[in-house]
Design an enzyme around this catalytic site. Structure first.
Site, PDB file in Angstrom:
ATOM      1  N   ALA A   1      -1.612   7.268  15.863  1.00 13.02           N
ATOM      2  CA  ALA A   1      -1.840   6.100  15.017  1.00 13.02           C
ATOM      3  C   ALA A   1      -3.277   6.128  14.503  1.00 13.02           C
ATOM      4  O   ALA A   1      -4.203   6.418  15.255  1.00 13.02           O
ATOM      5  CB  ALA A   1      -1.583   4.821  15.807  1.00 13.02           C
TER       6      ALA A   1
ATOM      7  N   LYS B   1      -3.388  11.019   9.270  1.00 14.33           N
ATOM      8  CA  LYS B   1      -2.271  11.888   8.885  1.00 14.33           C
ATOM      9  C   LYS B   1      -1.685  11.537   7.522  1.00 14.33           C
ATOM     10  O   LYS B   1      -1.361  12.430   6.739  1.00 14.33           O
ATOM     11  CB  LYS B   1      -1.183  11.920   9.962  1.00 14.33           C
TER      12      LYS B   1
ATOM     13  N   ALA C   1       9.416   2.243   5.963  1.00 16.41           N
ATOM     14  CA  ALA C   1       9.038   0.990   6.639  1.00 16.41           C
ATOM     15  C   ALA C   1       9.902  -0.177   6.162  1.00 16.41           C
ATOM     16  O   ALA C   1      10.290  -0.254   5.005  1.00 16.41           O
ATOM     17  CB  ALA C   1       7.571   0.668   6.375  1.00 16.41           C
TER      18      ALA C   1
ATOM     19  N   HIS D   1      -1.196   0.096   2.102  1.00 14.27           N
ATOM     20  CA  HIS D   1      -0.820   1.481   1.777  1.00 14.27           C
ATOM     21  C   HIS D   1      -0.527   1.620   0.293  1.00 14.27           C
ATOM     22  O   HIS D   1      -0.973   2.585  -0.347  1.00 14.27           O
ATOM     23  CB  HIS D   1       0.409   1.910   2.586  1.00 14.27           C
TER      24      HIS D   1
ATOM     25  N   ARG E   1      -2.752   4.021  -2.539  1.00 11.00           N
ATOM     26  CA  ARG E   1      -2.243   5.167  -3.297  1.00 11.00           C
ATOM     27  C   ARG E   1      -2.097   4.859  -4.788  1.00 11.00           C
ATOM     28  O   ARG E   1      -1.900   5.773  -5.590  1.00 11.00           O
ATOM     29  CB  ARG E   1      -0.964   5.711  -2.692  1.00 11.00           C
TER      30      ARG E   1
ATOM     31  N   ASP F   1       7.097   8.961   4.590  1.00 18.00           N
ATOM     32  CA  ASP F   1       6.215   8.283   5.540  1.00 18.00           C
ATOM     33  C   ASP F   1       6.928   7.045   6.067  1.00 18.00           C
ATOM     34  O   ASP F   1       7.122   6.105   5.324  1.00 18.00           O
ATOM     35  CB  ASP F   1       4.903   7.907   4.836  1.00 18.00           C
TER      36      ASP F   1
END
Length: 178
Positions: A11, A15, A36, A50, A54, A84
């Site tokens: 976590a 990554k 998610a 997130h 991006r 992801d």
């Protein structure tokens, strides 16, 4: 040749940022396949963060369980697909009472045949800590570990990320330290 890769790490290890750099260097039409589900305010905040980080660089596709189908569909319009993450996918499958081992087998079969786009898989390495104190957590850890082993076997490149630094475990060194 299309090279699929697996990016593992703990976590907050960096990554996902590393996987995003790989994806952006691996194609001109990237998709971000998010697994998610937003069940609470904290998760909604994480997803929003997130998405904001991006920006417009990726087309976002949300699919919590039908990962193989989503990869096949995304391959029609995208030359790289960042997934992801696999541990959230496994969690979603467990919550839905789905057969995780069967779903991982399906994903492996899909990836072995799929060459329309590069696939970058991101997952949390959860097997490095203490043995969980309850059966459900141990089952999750075991399923994730098994999935990682199976996917590492078929992926061309495998990386482990810690403190934002990638370690090449298998395949090509990407030269993406920064």
């Amino acid at each position: 040749m299309t090279r699929h890769c697996l990016v593992l790490g703990g976590a907050r290890s960096g990554k996902t940022a590393f996987a995003e750099r790989l994806a952006l260097r691996g194609g001109s039409r990237p998709a971000y396949l998010a697994t998610a589900t937003t069940l609470d305010a904290e998760m909604r905040d994480r997803v929003s963060s997130h998405q904001a980080s991006r920006g417009e660089r990726f087309t976002t596709i949300e699919e919590p369980t039908a990962l193989s189908d989503a990869i096949l569909r995304a391959g029609a319009d995208h030359d790289v697909i960042l997934v992801d993450c696999l541990t959230l996918w496994i969690t979603n499958l467990l919550i839905a009472n789905e057969d995780v081992s069967l779903a991982v087998s399906e994903l492996c079969a899909t990836l072995m045949e799929f060459r329309q786009a590069k696939v970058v898989l991101v997952s949390n390495e959860v097997g490095l800590g203490i043995v969980p104190d309850n059966a459900m957590a141990r089952t999750f850890r075991d399923l994730a570990g098994s999935a990682h082993q199976r996917l590492a076997e078929i992926c061309d490149d495998v990386y482990f990320v810690a403190a934002g630094l990638p370690l090449t475990m298998k395949g090509e060194t990407p030269g993406l330290v920064s």
